[in-house]
Motif scaffolding. Structure first.
Motif, PDB file in Angstrom:
ATOM      1  N   PHE A  74       2.029   8.771 -11.322  1.00 26.27           N
ATOM      2  CA  PHE A  74       3.272   8.845 -10.554  1.00 26.27           C
ATOM      3  C   PHE A  74       3.641   7.466 -10.008  1.00 26.27           C
ATOM      4  CE2 PHE A  74       2.834  13.319 -10.878  1.00 26.27           C
ATOM      5  CZ  PHE A  74       4.023  13.906 -10.463  1.00 26.27           C
ATOM      6  N   LEU A  75       2.652   6.734  -9.501  1.00 25.74           N
ATOM      7  CA  LEU A  75       2.925   5.402  -8.950  1.00 25.74           C
ATOM      8  C   LEU A  75       3.383   4.442 -10.046  1.00 25.74           C
ATOM      9  CD1 LEU A  75       2.866   3.705  -6.390  1.00 25.74           C
ATOM     10  CD2 LEU A  75       0.482   3.141  -6.877  1.00 25.74           C
ATOM     11  N   ILE A  86      -2.571  -0.125  -8.028  1.00 25.41           N
ATOM     12  CA  ILE A  86      -3.219   0.727  -9.025  1.00 25.41           C
ATOM     13  C   ILE A  86      -4.604   0.179  -9.377  1.00 25.41           C
ATOM     14  CG2 ILE A  86      -3.118   1.520 -11.432  1.00 25.41           C
ATOM     15  CD1 ILE A  86      -0.059   1.682 -11.092  1.00 25.41           C
ATOM     16  N   ALA A  87      -4.689  -1.126  -9.597  1.00 23.72           N
ATOM     17  CA  ALA A  87      -5.967  -1.740  -9.949  1.00 23.72           C
ATOM     18  C   ALA A  87      -6.990  -1.565  -8.842  1.00 23.72           C
ATOM     19  CB  ALA A  87      -5.767  -3.225 -10.258  1.00 23.72           C
ATOM     20  N   TYR A  90       4.187  -6.813  -9.651  1.00 26.61           N
ATOM     21  CA  TYR A  90       2.837  -7.272  -9.340  1.00 26.61           C
ATOM     22  C   TYR A  90       2.150  -6.396  -8.297  1.00 26.61           C
ATOM     23  CZ  TYR A  90       4.257 -11.581 -11.720  1.00 26.61           C
ATOM     24  OH  TYR A  90       4.702 -12.489 -12.644  1.00 26.61           O
ATOM     25  N   MET A  91       2.879  -5.958  -7.278  1.00 28.23           N
ATOM     26  CA  MET A  91       2.247  -5.218  -6.204  1.00 28.23           C
ATOM     27  C   MET A  91       1.846  -3.822  -6.672  1.00 28.23           C
ATOM     28  SD  MET A  91       1.256  -6.174  -3.307  1.00 28.23           S
ATOM     29  CE  MET A  91       2.331  -7.562  -2.927  1.00 28.23           C
ATOM     30  N   HIS A 101       8.409  -7.681  -3.289  1.00 23.93           N
ATOM     31  CA  HIS A 101       6.956  -7.485  -3.348  1.00 23.93           C
ATOM     32  C   HIS A 101       6.347  -7.211  -1.973  1.00 23.93           C
ATOM     33  CE1 HIS A 101       7.170  -8.734  -7.490  1.00 23.93           C
ATOM     34  NE2 HIS A 101       7.582  -9.941  -7.163  1.00 23.93           N
ATOM     35  N   PHE A 102       6.591  -8.094  -1.000  1.00 21.48           N
ATOM     36  CA  PHE A 102       5.926  -7.966   0.299  1.00 21.48           C
ATOM     37  C   PHE A 102       6.401  -6.731   1.045  1.00 21.48           C
ATOM     38  CE2 PHE A 102       5.890  -8.729   4.889  1.00 21.48           C
ATOM     39  CZ  PHE A 102       4.528  -8.858   5.090  1.00 21.48           C
ATOM     40  N   ARG A 103       7.711  -6.492   1.062  1.00 24.42           N
ATOM     41  CA  ARG A 103       8.223  -5.330   1.779  1.00 24.42           C
ATOM     42  C   ARG A 103       7.787  -4.018   1.108  1.00 24.42           C
ATOM     43  NH1 ARG A 103      14.398  -7.076   2.826  1.00 24.42           N
ATOM     44  NH2 ARG A 103      13.942  -8.138   0.871  1.00 24.42           N
ATOM     45  N   TYR A 104       7.614  -4.067  -0.194  1.00 27.73           N
ATOM     46  CA  TYR A 104       7.104  -2.885  -0.889  1.00 27.73           C
ATOM     47  C   TYR A 104       5.674  -2.573  -0.447  1.00 27.73           C
ATOM     48  CZ  TYR A 104       5.293  -0.043  -4.759  1.00 27.73           C
ATOM     49  OH  TYR A 104       4.692   0.938  -5.510  1.00 27.73           O
TER      50      TYR A 104
END
Length: 237
Positions: A94-95, A24-25, A18-19, A108-111
């Motif tokens: 790349f992402l 990207i969005a 999700y992150m 998710h949050f730590r990413y």
């Protein structure tokens, strides 16, 4: 040098990235918003939201009408601006390929925190190398470089499909492709200091990503594609 296409590397801890989708969005939305607003609006956004070392270091000032955010916030805002669709597309590709597995390993949050710290580190290293520069730094490549470095440490043996020289499809281990990419960034930093590309921002992101992945990964997530040992029943002879 190469264009990443796909990695055969399934998610292990999360159902969806999700992150990565959200980052990207957001980049696409901001690019569309600024590019469709006209050249003058785009230039104003680059000056007001881009990272300008001389402004951040109090060696120069922007006209008041261009100060969209306080200068320290540009350590982050610059990474969500892109010069054109090719600049945007390359970073987001790349992402897309590498971000999901790093998000999987970190959560998710730590990413998200990891991505933002890599963003800041990339700008900070760029600012250290050219502290009096009045040229705005924009683009997500520094943060993406951190994601690439983390991916290399997590999954060096995963096979990647890439287009070498944008023409030749190859399936190679990640460590070959990514070590070559990282080595190129350091080489270009040494020999190509006048280019419009900020190799120093890439290096700042690489260093931050390589360091942060160790403490920020989930407990029990292995490094370097080492297998996870599952305890079995003790066998008594």
């Amino acid at each position: 040098m190469f264009i990443p296409l796909h990695d055969a590397n399934r998610l292990r801890y999360i159902k969806h990235q999700y992150m990565t989708f959200s980052i990207i969005a957001l980049n696409i939305f901001i690019w569309a918003l600024t590019s469709l607003s006209g050249v003058e609006s785009m230039q104003a956004a680059v000056l007001g939201l881009g990272y300008i070392p001389s402004v951040v270091h109090d060696l120069a000032v922007l006209p008041p009408e261009l100060e969209l955010v306080p200068a320290p916030l540009t350590y982050v805002t610059y990474a969500f601006l892109h010069g054109d669709i090719f600049h945007l597309g390359g970073n987001m590709l790349f992402l897309w390929v590498f971000g999901d597995n790093v998000e999987d390993a970190l959560g998710h949050f730590r990413y998200l925190l990891f991505y933002l710290v890599c963003t800041i580190a990339a700008a900070a290293f760029h600012g250290m190398t050219v502290p009096d520069s009045q040229a705005p730094l924009i683009g997500a490549s520094g943060a993406v470089a951190g994601v690439i470095a983390a991916y290399l440490i997590l999954h060096p043996r995963v096979k990647l499909w890439v287009l070498a020289f944008a023409r030749i499809p190859l399936r190679l281990p990640a460590y070959i492709v990514l070590l070559l990419w990282i080595g190129t960034q350091f080489l270009m930093f040494v020999i190509d200091r006048e280019n419009q590309i900020s190799w120093s921002a890439h290096i700042g992101g690489i260093i931050a990503g390589a360091v942060l992945v160790f403490p920020m990964r989930r407990r029990g997530v292995p490094l370097f594609d080492r297998p996870v040992v599952v305890p079995e029943a003790v066998k008594v002879k």
